[in-house]
Write a protein that holds these residues in place. Structure first.
Motif, short mmCIF file in Angstrom:
data_model
loop_
_atom_site.label_atom_id
_atom_site.label_comp_id
_atom_site.label_asym_id
_atom_site.label_seq_id
_atom_site.Cartn_x
_atom_site.Cartn_y
_atom_site.Cartn_z
N ASP A 1 0.81 -1.21 0.00
CA ASP A 1 0.00 0.00 0.00
C ASP A 1 0.85 1.27 0.00
O ASP A 1 0.31 2.37 -0.18
CB ASP A 1 -0.93 0.01 1.22
CG ASP A 1 -1.94 -1.12 1.19
OD1 ASP A 1 -2.23 -1.64 0.09
OD2 ASP A 1 -2.44 -1.49 2.27
N LEU A 2 2.15 1.13 0.20
CA LEU A 2 3.05 2.28 0.26
C LEU A 2 3.79 2.51 -1.06
O LEU A 2 4.57 3.46 -1.17
CB LEU A 2 4.05 2.09 1.41
CG LEU A 2 3.42 1.89 2.79
CD1 LEU A 2 4.50 1.64 3.83
CD2 LEU A 2 2.57 3.08 3.18
N HIS A 3 3.56 1.64 -2.05
CA HIS A 3 4.17 1.83 -3.37
C HIS A 3 3.54 3.05 -4.05
O HIS A 3 2.34 3.28 -3.94
CB HIS A 3 3.92 0.61 -4.27
CG HIS A 3 4.91 -0.47 -4.10
ND1 HIS A 3 6.24 -0.34 -4.43
CD2 HIS A 3 4.78 -1.74 -3.65
CE1 HIS A 3 6.88 -1.46 -4.19
NE2 HIS A 3 6.01 -2.33 -3.71
N GLY A 4 4.36 3.78 -4.78
CA GLY A 4 3.87 4.87 -5.59
C GLY A 4 3.19 4.33 -6.85
O GLY A 4 3.36 3.16 -7.21
N ALA A 5 2.45 5.19 -7.51
CA ALA A 5 1.71 4.80 -8.72
C ALA A 5 2.63 4.27 -9.80
O ALA A 5 2.28 3.31 -10.52
CB ALA A 5 0.89 5.97 -9.24
N ALA A 6 3.82 4.84 -9.96
CA ALA A 6 4.74 4.40 -11.00
C ALA A 6 5.21 2.96 -10.74
O ALA A 6 5.31 2.16 -11.68
CB ALA A 6 5.94 5.34 -11.10
N ASN A 7 5.48 2.63 -9.48
CA ASN A 7 5.88 1.26 -9.15
C ASN A 7 4.75 0.27 -9.44
O ASN A 7 4.99 -0.81 -10.00
CB ASN A 7 6.28 1.15 -7.68
CG ASN A 7 7.65 1.68 -7.37
OD1 ASN A 7 8.30 2.30 -8.22
ND2 ASN A 7 8.10 1.48 -6.15
N ILE A 8 3.55 0.63 -9.06
CA ILE A 8 2.41 -0.26 -9.29
C ILE A 8 2.20 -0.46 -10.79
O ILE A 8 1.98 -1.59 -11.24
CB ILE A 8 1.14 0.30 -8.60
CG1 ILE A 8 1.32 0.22 -7.08
CG2 ILE A 8 -0.10 -0.49 -9.04
CD1 ILE A 8 0.24 0.91 -6.29
N ALA A 9 2.29 0.60 -11.55
CA ALA A 9 2.13 0.49 -13.01
C ALA A 9 3.20 -0.40 -13.61
O ALA A 9 2.92 -1.24 -14.48
CB ALA A 9 2.16 1.88 -13.65
N LYS A 10 4.42 -0.24 -13.15
CA LYS A 10 5.53 -1.04 -13.67
C LYS A 10 5.30 -2.53 -13.37
O LYS A 10 5.41 -3.37 -14.27
CB LYS A 10 6.84 -0.55 -13.03
CG LYS A 10 8.09 -1.03 -13.72
CD LYS A 10 9.31 -0.31 -13.15
CE LYS A 10 10.56 -0.73 -13.89
NZ LYS A 10 11.76 -0.01 -13.38
N MET A 11 4.97 -2.85 -12.12
CA MET A 11 4.74 -4.26 -11.76
C MET A 11 3.52 -4.81 -12.47
O MET A 11 3.53 -5.96 -12.91
CB MET A 11 4.61 -4.40 -10.24
CG MET A 11 5.92 -4.21 -9.51
SD MET A 11 5.79 -4.46 -7.73
CE MET A 11 4.98 -2.95 -7.22
N SER A 12 2.47 -4.01 -12.58
CA SER A 12 1.25 -4.46 -13.27
C SER A 12 1.53 -4.81 -14.72
O SER A 12 0.88 -5.67 -15.30
CB SER A 12 0.17 -3.39 -13.20
OG SER A 12 -0.24 -3.17 -11.87
N ALA A 13 2.53 -4.14 -15.30
CA ALA A 13 2.92 -4.40 -16.69
C ALA A 13 3.89 -5.57 -16.80
O ALA A 13 4.35 -5.89 -17.90
CB ALA A 13 3.55 -3.15 -17.29
N GLY A 14 4.20 -6.21 -15.64
CA GLY A 14 5.08 -7.36 -15.65
C GLY A 14 6.56 -7.00 -15.65
O GLY A 14 7.40 -7.84 -15.97
#
Length: 165
Positions: free
Chosen positions: A38-51
């Motif tokens: 829950d502490l990840h920034g949006a850019a990190n989440i987007a990166k991981m979501s993209a694999g």
């Protein structure tokens, strides 16, 4: 600082059960639980979501937020991958009383658990990158390693006994 007041990081690869075990451990101890996801920034989440696996530059600001969470609550339990020793060292510098609980399980068990999760941004396809990055707790690091071989409540009870010893 008493054992109950020490912040705890429940660590390990994605899908090993950090959130489930950490939540149970915090409940048993009567302390706050924080999921570092829950502490990840949006850019990190987007990166991981993209694999795409995160690199260290992505992780440092996130680890600083995790360290702040560890400092903020008396005895807080935080679920955080903390895969590499240098990440754990950074967290320990930010919150020196922190103790680590490494949840250890084989890749097949973790893959099965990860496949059954719904709504998580970390795709199971990145699981191998997590195992590749994992540096298990060393004997000179503050913490314990726990085999994931039982139900979460039994694991939480085992962790409490290990931390008291």
């Amino acid at each position: 600082m008493s054992g109950a007041a020490r912040p705890i990081v429940v660590m390990g690869v994605s899908g090993v059960g950090k959130t489930t075990v950490g939540t149970e451990l915090a409940r048993r101890r009567g302390v706050v639980f924080v999921d570092a996801d829950d502490l990840h920034g949006a850019a990190n989440i987007a990166k991981m979501s993209a694999g795409i696996p995160l690199d260290d530059a992505d992780r440092w600001p996130w680890l600083d937020r995790v360290g702040a969470a560890l400092r903020a609550g008396d005895g807080v339990v935080v679920a955080c991958s903390a895969l590499k020793r240098r990440y754990r060292e950074r967290l320990h510098r930010l919150a020196p009383a922190t103790v680590f609980v490494h949840l250890d399980a084989d890749a097949e068990r973790v893959a099965a658990q990860a496949q059954s999760r719904e709504g998580h941004f970390m795709p199971p396809a990145l699981l191998q990158s997590q195992f590749d990055a994992l540096e298990p707790l060393a004997h000179d690091e503050p913490g314990v390693t726990v085999a994931v071989d039982a139900a979460p409540d039994a694991l939480a009870e085992r962790i409490e006994r290990m931390l008291e010893a």
